[in-house]
Design a protein around this motif. Structure first.
Motif, PDB file in Angstrom:
ATOM      1  N   GLU A   1     -33.582 -50.421  83.717  1.00 57.35           N
ATOM      2  CA  GLU A   1     -32.920 -49.795  85.003  1.00 57.35           C
ATOM      3  C   GLU A   1     -32.455 -48.408  84.847  1.00 57.35           C
TER       4      GLU A   1
ATOM      5  N   SER B   1     -37.234 -42.727  86.670  1.00 62.90           N
ATOM      6  CA  SER B   1     -38.559 -43.427  87.573  1.00 62.90           C
ATOM      7  C   SER B   1     -39.714 -42.392  87.859  1.00 62.90           C
TER       8      SER B   1
ATOM      9  N   GLU C   1     -43.964 -51.145  95.811  1.00 64.23           N
ATOM     10  CA  GLU C   1     -43.492 -51.747  94.682  1.00 64.23           C
ATOM     11  C   GLU C   1     -42.033 -51.501  94.373  1.00 64.23           C
ATOM     12  N   LEU C   2     -41.590 -50.164  94.583  1.00 62.83           N
ATOM     13  CA  LEU C   2     -40.155 -50.087  94.248  1.00 62.83           C
ATOM     14  C   LEU C   2     -39.252 -50.359  95.375  1.00 62.83           C
TER      15      LEU C   2
ATOM     16  N   TRP D   1     -38.978 -54.111  94.599  1.00 62.52           N
ATOM     17  CA  TRP D   1     -38.022 -54.463  93.479  1.00 62.52           C
ATOM     18  C   TRP D   1     -36.771 -54.161  93.819  1.00 62.52           C
ATOM     19  N   ASN D   2     -36.482 -53.189  94.598  1.00 60.66           N
ATOM     20  CA  ASN D   2     -34.873 -52.806  95.191  1.00 60.66           C
ATOM     21  C   ASN D   2     -34.250 -53.797  95.907  1.00 60.66           C
TER      22      ASN D   2
ATOM     23  N   LYS E   1     -33.744 -56.907  92.975  1.00 61.28           N
ATOM     24  CA  LYS E   1     -33.087 -56.811  91.629  1.00 61.28           C
ATOM     25  C   LYS E   1     -31.698 -57.365  91.557  1.00 61.28           C
TER      26      LYS E   1
ATOM     27  N   TYR F   1     -37.677 -63.253  91.929  1.00 65.85           N
ATOM     28  CA  TYR F   1     -38.286 -62.639  91.002  1.00 65.85           C
ATOM     29  C   TYR F   1     -39.836 -63.058  90.658  1.00 65.85           C
TER      30      TYR F   1
ATOM     31  N   TYR G   1     -41.956 -61.312  93.293  1.00 64.92           N
ATOM     32  CA  TYR G   1     -42.324 -60.103  92.914  1.00 64.92           C
ATOM     33  C   TYR G   1     -43.648 -60.103  91.680  1.00 64.92           C
TER      34      TYR G   1
ATOM     35  N   TYR H   1     -47.030 -58.186  91.953  1.00 71.74           N
ATOM     36  CA  TYR H   1     -47.061 -57.276  91.051  1.00 71.74           C
ATOM     37  C   TYR H   1     -47.154 -57.783  89.586  1.00 71.74           C
TER      38      TYR H   1
ATOM     39  N   PHE I   1     -41.824 -53.185  86.546  1.00 64.98           N
ATOM     40  CA  PHE I   1     -40.559 -54.139  86.566  1.00 64.98           C
ATOM     41  C   PHE I   1     -40.998 -55.741  85.924  1.00 64.98           C
TER      42      PHE I   1
ATOM     43  N   ALA J   1     -38.231 -58.551  85.439  1.00 62.10           N
ATOM     44  CA  ALA J   1     -38.394 -59.827  86.193  1.00 62.10           C
ATOM     45  C   ALA J   1     -38.522 -61.213  85.417  1.00 62.10           C
TER      46      ALA J   1
END
Length: 356
Positions: free
Chosen positions: A28, A32, A44-45, A48-49, A52, A60, A63, A67, A72, A76
């Protein structure tokens, strides 16, 4: 006859707890870098946000499904392991004289719903709006006893199934698009919560959101056509209001519609009753943009449910009224217009997507 006036957001066990904590913290805090706008990395970001901080392993897992080799992925997996780890056994205590029955454990989170037809709910990703699938059917659009813009009442055949938002797009969902680089940041009034309908949006803003969501999910998201919107809002009924022939309290978020209502802002989405097809806030809350160009009436309107376009159109249709209007605006055929490029604090939208 009344006329409507112009109105214009791993633990696999205690022995590994320190390792897992360090792994999460490192992931974390790792820089980035600069992620290109509207790129796969940005999508993707944003994904994830949106998950998370979740306490549900299924988020998760969603996600990882999208991906499997994402940046991440290891984190995950660690979160899933931690959340699914059994709780440590508590020290035994002497039983009371008469113990109460044990409360059953909560069921584990369910997997994402399978896309089906006939009113099933669909959610394509954790930050996506929940959709309700609707079948093809014919209905009578418009209202010969209401405002002249709603005439003539005419038959429309929806020939292909589609899905439409169960709720209007929320502040939280809009902000996921902002984080993903697909939407502009639009300030909301103070104390606006994440479940409030996103508002003060132009038609152009709404188009940015559905284009971003389509790119992020690979699904054909769009605004509903005006004919699709009214078909969905009616919920299979043919009365002036979706709940019947007369106004009733508790059905819509408007100033004459009963609690919970505030003159300051619309209630959170879903605060009022759903129509027969499970859609909330089609009457009141915020005006909702649809895809069509504005026409002063339904003369020569398409009969197949498609978007009614015009070259170089700059004025678009809004539907459903808002929390600031009174009961006459809650009639399901209510329609009005607004400049496509102009933001107005009563205007928001809900999404649609094709199922074929």
């Amino acid at each position: 006859m009344w006329h409507k006036p112009l109105m214009v957001c791993v633990l696999a066990g205690p022995a590994l707890s320190c390792f897992a904590h360090a792994q999460e913290r490192a992931a974390e805090t790792r820089p980035s870098g600069i992620v290109p706008r509207a790129s796969p990395e940005q999508f993707e970001l944003a994904f994830w946000n949106s998950v998370k901080d979740s306490v549900h392993p299924a988020d998760y897992e969603a996600y990882l499904k999208a991906y499997p080799k994402g940046r991440f992925a290891a984190l995950a997996q660690a979160r899933i392991s931690r959340l699914r780890a059994p709780a440590p056994a508590a020290a035994a205590a002497p039983p009371p004289a008469q113990a109460a029955p044990a409360r059953p454990a909560a069921p584990p989170p369910t997997a994402a719903p399978v896309i089906t037809k006939g009113g099933a709910e669909i959610r394509d990703c954790p930050y996506c709006p929940v959709l309700v699938s609707l079948p093809p059917a014919s209905y009578t659009m418009g209202n010969n006893a209401s405002d002249p813009s709603e005439k003539p009442a005419h038959p429309v055949a929806i020939t292909t199934p589609f899905a439409i938002g169960k709720y209007e797009v929320t502040v939280q969902q809009w902000n996921a698009c902002v984080s993903g680089g697909g939407c502009p940041k639009v300030a909301q009034p103070a104390n606006t919560g994440p479940a409030a309908p996103m508002r003060d949006l132009s038609w152009d803003d709404a188009q940015q959101y559905v284009k971003w969501l389509a790119a992020a999910t690979g699904k054909p998201y769009r605004l509903p056509s005006e004919a699709e919107w009214e078909y969905a809002a009616r919920g299979g009924t043919d009365t002036p209001y979706w709940w019947g022939a007369q106004m009733a309290t508790g059905k819509a978020n408007c100033k004459e519609c009963g609690p919970p209502w505030s003159s300051d802002a619309p209630a959170n989405v879903g605060s009022f009753a759903a129509n027969p097809w499970g859609l909330h806030d089609t009457s009141g809350s915020v005006w909702e943009w649809v895809s069509d160009c504005w026409h002063n009436n339904f003369k020569d309107a398409p009969a197949n449910g498609r978007t009614w376009e015009e070259p170089n159109c700059t004025v678009r249709v809004i539907r459903g009224g808002s929390w600031r209007e009174g009961a006459p605006y809650m009639v399901v055929s209510t329609r009005f217009k607004y400049d496509a490029s102009v933001r107005q604090l009563q205007n928001g939208f809900r999404v649609a997507r094709s199922l074929r």
